[in-house]
Design an enzyme around this catalytic site. Structure first.
Site, PDB file in Angstrom:
ATOM      1  N   HIS A  63      55.833  74.959  29.090  1.00  0.00           N
ATOM      2  CA  HIS A  63      56.298  75.278  27.742  1.00  0.00           C
ATOM      3  C   HIS A  63      55.962  74.108  26.810  1.00  0.00           C
ATOM      4  CE1 HIS A  63      58.932  76.145  24.378  1.00  0.00           C
ATOM      5  NE2 HIS A  63      58.941  77.385  24.801  1.00  0.00           N
ATOM      6  N   GLU A 103      57.624  72.682  24.636  1.00  0.00           N
ATOM      7  CA  GLU A 103      58.682  71.663  24.544  1.00  0.00           C
ATOM      8  C   GLU A 103      58.585  70.687  25.714  1.00  0.00           C
ATOM      9  OE1 GLU A 103      61.840  74.492  24.171  1.00  0.00           O
ATOM     10  OE2 GLU A 103      61.086  75.022  22.183  1.00  0.00           O
ATOM     11  N   GLU A 126      51.962  80.947  23.015  1.00  0.00           N
ATOM     12  CA  GLU A 126      53.029  80.526  22.111  1.00  0.00           C
ATOM     13  C   GLU A 126      52.491  79.482  21.134  1.00  0.00           C
ATOM     14  OE1 GLU A 126      57.155  81.421  24.005  1.00  0.00           O
ATOM     15  OE2 GLU A 126      56.630  79.337  24.314  1.00  0.00           O
ATOM     16  N   GLY A 175      60.620  78.509  17.265  1.00  0.00           N
ATOM     17  CA  GLY A 175      61.888  78.060  16.710  1.00  0.00           C
ATOM     18  C   GLY A 175      61.821  77.766  15.218  1.00  0.00           C
ATOM     19  N   SER A 208      59.196  82.878  17.637  1.00  0.00           N
ATOM     20  CA  SER A 208      59.973  83.583  16.606  1.00  0.00           C
ATOM     21  C   SER A 208      59.828  85.100  16.687  1.00  0.00           C
ATOM     22  CB  SER A 208      59.616  83.073  15.200  1.00  0.00           C
ATOM     23  OG  SER A 208      59.905  81.695  15.079  1.00  0.00           O
ATOM     24  N   GLY A 229      65.213  82.135  20.688  1.00  0.00           N
ATOM     25  CA  GLY A 229      66.477  82.363  19.983  1.00  0.00           C
ATOM     26  C   GLY A 229      67.031  83.773  20.087  1.00  0.00           C
TER      27      GLY A 229
END
Ligand code: 13P
Length: 255
Positions: free
Chosen positions: A98, A100, A170, A176, A216, A238
């Site tokens: 990912h 992140e 992604e 996010g 998103s 989210g």
């Protein structure tokens, strides 16, 4: 989605959210809302939530995933979790690479590949994340980068294993941020990933591989994104923390 040739998969990525009791409550809320899905439904949860999540999901169509896995089988790697540990705990999928983790935890294309090989060896299904930053996009490197990340992640992965692999496109700038890729941008990015798979494994494997979009994705935009031929599902951050929103996305993928 091309549901006749490849599986649609909607996966939640909870990131660092929900305690075990909160995980149980959220899954109990989700179960009746997603029970009629014709796509696969996966929730990737924090390590400490796995036990509660597997218990809560028992007897339902929800499958549980982890958010990372170490690449060694065992040993002196304080704080890490192996693929065998996840497998025995009831995990079926694992998010790998990912953005992140690439940004905050020094994940590289090489470790993404090693984690992918370790996951496959243990019988887990990797959800491998690739994606460009805004700067890379503006410089015109999106296609080059997505193909490079995809091929690097799949180094030494045999064609037979591709049926167990999902790639999630992604775009980093869409994660996010509330800024979603347009339907066409998502389709194009997923198409670059599929082209990389075709270059490595041929057309049949590329056509059969599930490529998700993430960034998103929400109850309002899922249907448009999923209407695109190369978008075979979503990796949802989210919106996967709210049962009705996640269920709406699952329903969009079940049409
Ligand atoms: P958001 O849906 O919160 O943008 O997160 C996407 C994501 O990173 C899923 O892995």
């Amino acid at each position: 989605m091309k549901k006749d040739v490849r599986k649609a998969v909607i996966a939640g990525n909870w990131k660092m959210n929900k305690t075990p009791s909160e995980a149980k409550a959220l899954i109990e809320e989700m179960k009746p809302l997603v029970k009629d899905a014709t796509c696969d439904v996966v929730l990737c949860v924090p390590f400490v939530d796995i036990y509660a999540a597997v218990e809560a999901a028992k007897g339902s169509n929800i499958k549980i995933g982890a958010e990372n896995v170490h690449f060694k089988e065992s040993g002196a790697y304080t704080g890490e979790v192996s693929a065998d540990m996840l497998k025995e705990a009831g995990v079926e999928y694992v998010v790998i690479g990912h953005s992140e983790r690439r940004t905050y935890f020094a994940e590289t294309d090489q470790t993404v590949n090693l984690r992918t090989l370790a996951a496959l060896k243990a019988g887990l299904k990797p959800i491998i994340c690739v994606g460009e930053t805004l700067e890379q996009r503006e410089l015109g490197y999106t296609e080059t980068l997505l193909k490079f990340q995809t091929k690097m992640a799949l180094t030494n992965v045999p064609a037979e294993a591709m049926k167990d692999i999902i790639i999630a496109y992604e775009p980093v700038w869409a994660i996010g941020t509330g800024v979603t890729a347009t339907d066409d941008q998502a389709d194009e990015g997923n198409g670059f990933v599929r082209a990389a798979i075709e270059e490595k494994y041929g057309k049949d494997v590329a056509e059969a591989t599930t490529v998700q979009y993430g960034g998103s994705m929400n109850a309002g935009n899922a249907e448009g994104l999923l209407s695109k031929v190369n978008v075979d599902g979503g990796l949802i951050g989210g919106a996967s923390l709210k049962a009705p929103d996640f269920a709406t996305i699952v329903a969009a993928a079940s049409k």
